[in-house]
Design an enzyme around this catalytic site. Structure first.
Site: not given
Length: 154
Positions: A8, A11, A13-15, A123
């Site tokens: 993401c 690196n 939050c999402r990934s 995001d």
């Protein structure tokens, strides 16, 4: 051994959420030894930072920890190292391609493209909706794992 790198923007939050959701899924299925799972950023903005508090708390709400994870950036060498480089949204792709120098083997895929509802995972740093990000990530990881099991006989 199947090697997956989730990607993401930062690196934080999402990934990392995808990394630890997938690690939990393969552990619960008893196939963790067949996978290498990590995550990285396309940007350098948050390098060395831990998983963002609201993302960490959302994972914890589902019984998933992420202790010790800090943000790292994707490197060109990761293309040879991983079988799948899985990004969260189309806006990640231009920077990813710039870092990797292209995708000649077709290893780069958007996470929700493994599901019946392809699209971007917004995001949560901007939306504030970490529960929705988690739900979409969990759906994508489940679909990806099902796909890998069917494809590779895992």
């Amino acid at each position: 051994m199947t090697k997956i790198l989730f990607i993401c923007h930062g690196n934080i939050c999402r990934s990392p959420m995808a990394e630890f959701v997938m690690k939990d899924l393969v552990r619960r299925r008893g196939v963790a030894g067949r996978y290498v799972i990590a995550s990285a950023a396309v940007s350098r903005e948050a390098l060395g930072s831990p998983v963002y508090g609201p993302a960490r708390r959302e994972l914890a709400r589902h019984g998933i920890g992420c202790a010790g994870k800090t943000a790292v950036q994707v490197a060109k060498a990761d293309y040879a190292k991983y079988d799948y480089l899985v990004y969260m949204e189309n806006s990640n792709l231009p920077r990813l391609m710039g870092i990797l120098g292209g995708d000649p083997a077709g290893k780069c895929r958007r996470l929700l493209d493994f599901t019946g509802q392809p699209g971007d995972i917004a995001d949560p740093w901007y939306t504030g909706d970490f529960a929705l990000a988690y739900a979409e990530i969990a759906q994508g990881c489940q679909a990806m794992l099902d796909n890998l099991e069917a494809k590779h006989g895992v």
